[in-house]
Enzyme design. Structure first.
Site, short mmCIF file in Angstrom:
data_model
loop_
_atom_site.label_atom_id
_atom_site.label_comp_id
_atom_site.label_asym_id
_atom_site.label_seq_id
_atom_site.Cartn_x
_atom_site.Cartn_y
_atom_site.Cartn_z
N HIS A 164 31.91 -47.10 62.96
CA HIS A 164 31.16 -46.28 62.00
C HIS A 164 31.56 -44.82 62.13
O HIS A 164 32.23 -44.44 63.08
CB HIS A 164 29.65 -46.43 62.21
CG HIS A 164 29.09 -47.73 61.70
ND1 HIS A 164 29.06 -48.87 62.46
CD2 HIS A 164 28.57 -48.07 60.49
CE1 HIS A 164 28.54 -49.86 61.76
NE2 HIS A 164 28.24 -49.41 60.56
N LYS A 168 26.95 -41.08 63.59
CA LYS A 168 25.92 -42.08 63.29
C LYS A 168 24.95 -42.12 64.47
O LYS A 168 25.37 -42.17 65.62
CB LYS A 168 26.55 -43.46 63.07
CG LYS A 168 25.53 -44.57 62.80
CD LYS A 168 26.20 -45.89 62.44
CE LYS A 168 25.26 -47.09 62.51
NZ LYS A 168 24.11 -47.03 61.60
N1 LIG Z 1 21.42 -51.11 55.62
C1 LIG Z 1 22.64 -50.70 55.33
O1 LIG Z 1 23.47 -51.41 54.75
C2 LIG Z 1 23.03 -49.30 55.72
C3 LIG Z 1 24.26 -48.75 55.34
C4 LIG Z 1 24.53 -47.45 55.70
C5 LIG Z 1 23.59 -46.71 56.43
N2 LIG Z 1 22.43 -47.31 56.81
C6 LIG Z 1 21.39 -46.60 57.56
O2 LIG Z 1 20.66 -45.81 56.61
C7 LIG Z 1 20.17 -44.64 57.26
C8 LIG Z 1 20.66 -43.41 56.51
O3 LIG Z 1 22.07 -43.36 56.61
P1 LIG Z 1 22.89 -42.11 56.05
O4 LIG Z 1 24.28 -42.30 56.49
O5 LIG Z 1 22.59 -41.93 54.59
O6 LIG Z 1 22.20 -40.94 56.89
P2 LIG Z 1 22.15 -39.38 56.59
O7 LIG Z 1 23.28 -38.97 55.72
O8 LIG Z 1 21.96 -38.73 57.93
O9 LIG Z 1 20.81 -39.21 55.73
C9 LIG Z 1 19.53 -39.32 56.31
C10 LIG Z 1 18.47 -39.05 55.26
O10 LIG Z 1 17.18 -39.17 55.88
C11 LIG Z 1 16.42 -38.00 55.61
N3 LIG Z 1 15.48 -37.69 56.67
C12 LIG Z 1 15.74 -37.17 57.91
N4 LIG Z 1 14.58 -37.01 58.61
C13 LIG Z 1 13.59 -37.44 57.77
C14 LIG Z 1 12.18 -37.52 57.90
N5 LIG Z 1 11.55 -37.14 59.03
N6 LIG Z 1 11.46 -37.98 56.84
C15 LIG Z 1 12.09 -38.38 55.70
N7 LIG Z 1 13.42 -38.32 55.53
C16 LIG Z 1 14.16 -37.85 56.56
C17 LIG Z 1 17.46 -36.91 55.48
O11 LIG Z 1 16.90 -35.81 54.83
P3 LIG Z 1 17.30 -34.28 55.17
O12 LIG Z 1 18.31 -33.92 54.15
O13 LIG Z 1 16.03 -33.56 55.01
O14 LIG Z 1 17.81 -34.27 56.59
C18 LIG Z 1 18.52 -37.64 54.66
O15 LIG Z 1 18.12 -37.71 53.30
C19 LIG Z 1 20.67 -44.74 58.72
O16 LIG Z 1 19.68 -45.35 59.51
C20 LIG Z 1 21.88 -45.66 58.62
O17 LIG Z 1 22.16 -46.35 59.81
C21 LIG Z 1 22.13 -48.57 56.47
#
Ligand SMILES: NC(=O)c1ccc[n+]([C@@H]2O[C@H](COP(=O)([O-])OP(=O)(O)OC[C@H]3O[C@@H](n4cnc5c(N)ncnc54)[C@H](OP(=O)(O)O)[C@@H]3O)[C@@H](O)[C@H]2O)c1
Length: 263
Positions: A164, A168
């Protein structure tokens, strides 16, 4: 599988609240909903620390307006919530959705035991899809891995490799853990059940999972690669559509994919 009645009026689009709307995956979900004939973005959530709360999500993301402000919590009405944020927020959103009687898709990974318990508690009241991987290909990878494990038996070692992006938060990935647990639950013979996981964090890799089966004189590699994050956004949209009208319970992406109705 039991279902409840979909109370949404015909001809109206289902309102989606998106938690993690500024994130790498969340912003792709927002983009996908822009032209969706069945779903519409109704609320956009991010962390309370952001200085641009209150601004239109489009202004925050540098795109055309969505007509939806960025908020850290919302009073806006919605039919289903998609969460792609951080583990603590995913548990909070699950409990909030339970209070409101709205289903939730949780794509966020890396929850603690306590956070998972909150999600399970919510699933007693509402329908929850908990999907550490939202891709159809990974669901099939899991099925293929179970077949390989069963057929190849205890003579073959199994190791999981996952790659990844740099930064991450969780390692191993939620997908790697789910794959390992599924295989460990069904060990061939008296082989020790623990399956090693090797995690690589580098560059901007959207996600890659491989299962290596190594036995006498041969190896078998089952590999899935996510080529971009739209894959996960499409999976989240599909799960959200599928959840509407479902009975309370904790569902997986395999449950979603077993229904041919939502793409
Ligand atoms: N299930 C799947 O297939 C899949 C695929 C990819 C990723 N994921 C998972 O999805 C999650 C997000 O991934 P990403 O790559 O998009 O991460 P990212 O780019 O770091 O985005 C995280 C998001 O969460 C928000 N956030 C942070 N703290 C928060 C809080 N206390 N309350 C509400 N929102 C908050 C952030 O907002 P701010 O802008 O305010 O920081 C941002 O919008 C991770 O856990 C990742 O492992 C899952």
């Amino acid at each position: 599988m039991q279902t409840t009645t979909n109370t949404t009026r015909p001809g109206t689009r289902l309102r989606v609240a998106l938690s993690g709307a500024t994130g790498r995956v969340g912003r792709r979900v927002a983009a996908l909903l822009r032209d969706d004939p069945e779903l519409v973005l109704a609320a956009a959530l991010a962390s309370p620390e952001r200085p641009d709360l209150g601004a239109d999500l489009g202004a925050v993301l540098g795109t055309a307006p969505f007509g939806v402000p960025l908020e850290s919590s919302t009073e806006r009405a919605f039919d289903v919530l998609i969460d792609l944020s951080v583990p603590s927020a995913s548990a909070e959103q699950a409990l909030r959705c339970a209070e409101l009687g709205r289903p939730i898709v949780i794509g966020t990974t890396g929850q603690s035991r306590e956070e998972l318990e909150s999600i399970e508690e919510a699933a007693r009241t509402i329908a929850v899809v908990l999907a550490p991987n939202l891709s159809p290909g990974v669901a099939v990878l899991r099925e293929l891995a179970a077949i390989a494990r069963r057929r190849l038996g205890a003579d073959f070692d199994v190791e999981i490799l996952e790659y990844h992006r740099r930064g991450k938060r969780d390692a191993p990935s939620g997908t790697a853990l789910a794959l390992a647990r599924a295989l460990e639950a069904d060990p061939p013979g008296d082989q020790p059940p623990s399956i090693p996981i090797h995690s690589v964090r580098a560059g901007d890799i959207a996600g890659e999972h491989a299962l290596l089966f190594a036995g006498p004189g041969e190896t078998l590699l089952l590999r899935h690669r996510a080529l971009d994050r739209d894959l996960f956004a499409r999976g989240a949209r599909r799960a959200a559509r599928w959840l509407i009208g479902r009975a309370p319970g904790l569902y997986t992406m395999s449950d979603v994919l077993a229904s041919p109705d939502a793409r």
